[in-house]
Motif scaffolding. Structure first.
Motif, PDB file in Angstrom:
ATOM      1  N   ALA A 190      -3.829  11.779   2.357  1.00 52.18           N
ATOM      2  CA  ALA A 190      -3.704  13.013   1.575  1.00 52.18           C
ATOM      3  C   ALA A 190      -4.543  14.124   2.199  1.00 52.18           C
ATOM      4  N   LEU A 191      -5.746  13.761   2.674  1.00 50.04           N
ATOM      5  CA  LEU A 191      -6.619  14.763   3.302  1.00 50.04           C
ATOM      6  C   LEU A 191      -6.036  15.222   4.635  1.00 50.04           C
ATOM      7  N   ALA A 194       0.860  -1.189   0.000  1.00 49.63           N
ATOM      8  CA  ALA A 194       0.000   0.000   0.000  1.00 49.63           C
ATOM      9  C   ALA A 194       0.897   1.240   0.000  1.00 49.63           C
ATOM     10  N   ALA A 195       0.584   2.207  -0.831  1.00 51.57           N
ATOM     11  CA  ALA A 195       1.439   3.394  -0.983  1.00 51.57           C
ATOM     12  C   ALA A 195       1.724   4.059   0.360  1.00 51.57           C
ATOM     13  N   VAL A 196       0.739   4.085   1.247  1.00 49.43           N
ATOM     14  CA  VAL A 196       0.949   4.746   2.541  1.00 49.43           C
ATOM     15  C   VAL A 196       1.951   4.009   3.417  1.00 49.43           C
ATOM     16  N   TYR A 201      -4.855   5.892   1.174  1.00 49.68           N
ATOM     17  CA  TYR A 201      -4.100   6.949   0.486  1.00 49.68           C
ATOM     18  C   TYR A 201      -4.875   8.270   0.539  1.00 49.68           C
ATOM     19  N   ILE A 202      -6.155   8.187   0.260  1.00 46.01           N
ATOM     20  CA  ILE A 202      -6.987   9.399   0.239  1.00 46.01           C
ATOM     21  C   ILE A 202      -7.059  10.025   1.630  1.00 46.01           C
ATOM     22  N   ALA A 246      -6.655   0.115   0.120  1.00 51.68           N
ATOM     23  CA  ALA A 246      -5.381   0.803  -0.083  1.00 51.68           C
ATOM     24  C   ALA A 246      -5.624   2.206  -0.636  1.00 51.68           C
ATOM     25  N   GLU A 247      -6.556   2.279  -1.559  1.00 54.43           N
ATOM     26  CA  GLU A 247      -6.893   3.571  -2.155  1.00 54.43           C
ATOM     27  C   GLU A 247      -7.470   4.512  -1.090  1.00 54.43           C
ATOM     28  N   GLU A 306      -9.332  -1.437  -2.844  1.00 54.20           N
ATOM     29  CA  GLU A 306     -10.193  -0.312  -2.442  1.00 54.20           C
ATOM     30  C   GLU A 306      -9.702   0.282  -1.125  1.00 54.20           C
TER      31      GLU A 306
END
Lengths: 246, 333
Positions: B318-319, B284-286, B314-315, B310-311, B308
């Motif tokens: 970012a927030l 996962a990118a995070v 990430y979101i 993982a996405e 989903e």
């Protein structure tokens, strides 16, 4: 051989999967073929003319085109889907409905000068021996074919060329060399390629090009791009040494 | 308005390079992404002093490094590799730090992580090569003459000063090292769980079910020959049920490949753009920044999550970072 006059209408065919949160891979098949390479190249161009919010770049490979994007821009775009992956995937599937004109005359071929002198062709003898040919026959066969760049990878600017004549196919070296000069031209299996940088490498080396295959001072640092058509031309040691801008 | 700042390396450390957030536009030409291995720490260090998050930082690997302030400095650092100290004073991470000219700053090992990021007011000065200031050592370009720092190298800051940065400088400037009372709580961006979250890779089904079970139930050790291209993992070998050859295709930082002898390689930011080994998972990118902090000998365990999920992670991050930027902006008004 690539038929330059052929022109057909066909449709794109691919499946998609997520490589990461910010990359989607389009899989056009599972074997190396001219037809798939043509589809990938053509779809890449179609996408660059019809990109979506957040689109960053693409990476072409033998049977895949991977599309990188900015997730937050896709999230706030008007694209339709429950997740960002779905939004991009839906968009690409919609774009693939476009039929494409396969016109193979768009790009002129690129000729790459190669000096096959023994000073550079460390493995020329070995490749000849493996294939029961003379060194001159190997050079003649290598310079006769038309090649296509299937993929750039391994190092910056390293082009994997398909379309090599089977008669000069050779396995990789059992022990890779610790250092190859920039411009070394090699053979591995049925592929040929050029090392753009001084790096370790395990391919059979048959010559060297005086061209800079990767140069950070150019707008397009890589001399070759996926989809390019390529031919090799034999040059003498003198021509190699006198090559301008080496 | 900006103020020129400069440091001189006294001891350069094991591998100290300039890194920003990398170069996307040239992936198609085989140029790796590069950039900070722990991009979260690099971003937070920049944000702490009012910089844009993508400005160039110095990435230090472990400790054994020190530098001298040739001018007054406004810096911040992040990452888990070291603590910055000057004399008897420990400088807190993720916080604006003022250091007067002549200060000697040492990186002191804390054994927690591998990499530390030092950001400076206006960003570090380096030429932009192929859309980034990141150093790519393999091809010797980017950053400081395409190489790691050595003793006596001098490095200046850049001119990308924000109003907030200037305000901070004026507020902290003096004859002694000084830092703000507030700082960024970096922990709030990381999960409590130690497992690294991964999404099943494309070739997930190419491995035996026993091997997949091993992958998520046993721990792997970071091997000594790990670097910015990838972390080699030691542990139970992964067996394949499908012997088919994979045609090389795009890979990305976070891709976990299984090599011919069943070993795992977790690709990091200097990785090749394409690869031919089957992929069991994608980190996962995070969680990639957390992998960047692992040292040889450290253990790592994996936990599967959905694409989903993982996405979503990430979101959310970012927030959270956006909220942090707004909060810091408010402080610097």
């Amino acid at each position: 051989m690539i038929d330059k006059k052929q022109e057909t209408t066909s449709s794109y065919s691919f499946q998609t999967y997520a490589l990461s949160e910010q990359a989607i891979t389009l899989e056009f098949g599972n074997e190396i073929s001219e037809e798939i390479a043509e589809q990938i190249n053509s779809f890449k161009e179609l996408l660059s003319e019809n990109s979506f919010p957040g689109f960053k770049t693409t990476v072409s490979a033998y049977t895949t085109l991977t599309v990188f994007y900015n997730l937050m821009e896709v999230l706030t775009s008007g694209l339709v889907g429950a997740t960002c992956f779905e939004k991009v995937s839906n968009y690409l599937h919609q774009l693939k409905q476009t039929t494409y004109q396969s016109h193979r005359i768009s790009k002129p071929g690129i000729t790459i000068p190669v000096c096959y002198h023994e000073k550079f062709g460390f493995d020329l003898q070995e490749v000849a021996k493996i294939n029961k040919l003379t060194v001159n026959e190997v050079i003649q066969i290598h310079t006769s074919a038309h090649y296509r760049v299937f993929m750039i990878g391994f190092t910056p600017g390293f082009a994997y060329l398909g379309g090599m004549d089977h008669r000069i196919a050779s396995p990789r070296k059992s022990t890779p060399r610790a250092s190859l000069p920039a411009g070394a031209v090699g053979i591995a299996g049925n592929q040929t390629g050029i090392y753009p940088l001084k790096t370790p490498g395990g391919w059979q080396i048959i010559g060297q090009t005086p061209l800079k295959m990767f140069d950070i001072h150019r707008d397009q640092p890589s001399f070759l791009n996926a989809g390019d058509e390529v031919k090799f031309k034999s040059i003498s040691l003198d021509e190699f040494n006198d090559w301008p801008c080496r | 308005m900006q103020i020129e700042m400069e440091i001189c390396f006294y001891k350069a450390g094991i591998q100290s390079t300039i890194q920003d957030l990398g170069r996307y536009p040239y992936l198609s030409q085989g140029v790796p992404l590069s950039g900070a291995m722990d991009s979260l720490s690099a971003r937070l260090a920049n944000i702490a002093i009012g910089n844009s998050e993508e400005l160039a930082t110095i990435e230090f690997t472990y400790a054994a490094a020190s530098f001298v302030a040739e001018t007054d400095l406004l810096i911040a650092y992040g990452g888990e590799g070291v603590l910055l100290i000057t004399g008897n004073l420990t400088l807190p991470p993720y916080r604006p730090l003022f250091l007067p000219k002549g200060t000697m700053v040492e990186l002191q090992n804390n054994n927690k992580g591998a990499r530390t990021y030092v950001a400076i007011a206006g960003g570090w000065n380096a030429p932009t090569i192929l859309a980034s200031k990141s150093t790519y050592l393999t091809a010797a370009f980017g950053g400081y003459h395409g190489r790691t720092f050595i003793a006596k190298d001098k490095l200046k800051n850049d001119k990308n000063w924000s109003d907030g940065t200037l305000k901070l400088f004026n507020q902290l400037q003096g004859k002694e090292p000084k830092f703000t009372k507030w700082g960024i709580l970096a922990k709030s961006f990381l999960p409590d769980d130690n497992s690294i979250r991964v999404v099943p890779g494309r070739e997930f089904s190419w491995f035996t079910s026993n091997s997949i079970l091993h992958f998520v139930s046993s721990s792997y050790k970071i091997a000594l020959n790990s670097n910015r291209m990838g972390l080699n993992l030691e542990g139970a070998a992964i067996e394949r049920s499908k012997k088919e050859e994979l045609l090389s295709t795009a890979v990305a930082p976070g891709t976990i490949q299984v090599t011919g002898n069943g070993n795992l390689v977790l690709l990091m930011t200097d990785c090749q753009t394409t690869g031919g080994y089957p992929r069991i998972a994608q980190v996962a990118a995070v969680d990639i920044p957390r992998c960047a902090q692992l040292k040889p000998g450290d253990n790592i365990t994996f936990k599967y999550i959905s694409q989903e999920n993982a996405e979503q992670l990430y979101i959310e991050q970012a927030l959270d970072i956006n909220i942090l930027k707004i909060a810091i902006n408010d402080k610097l008004q």
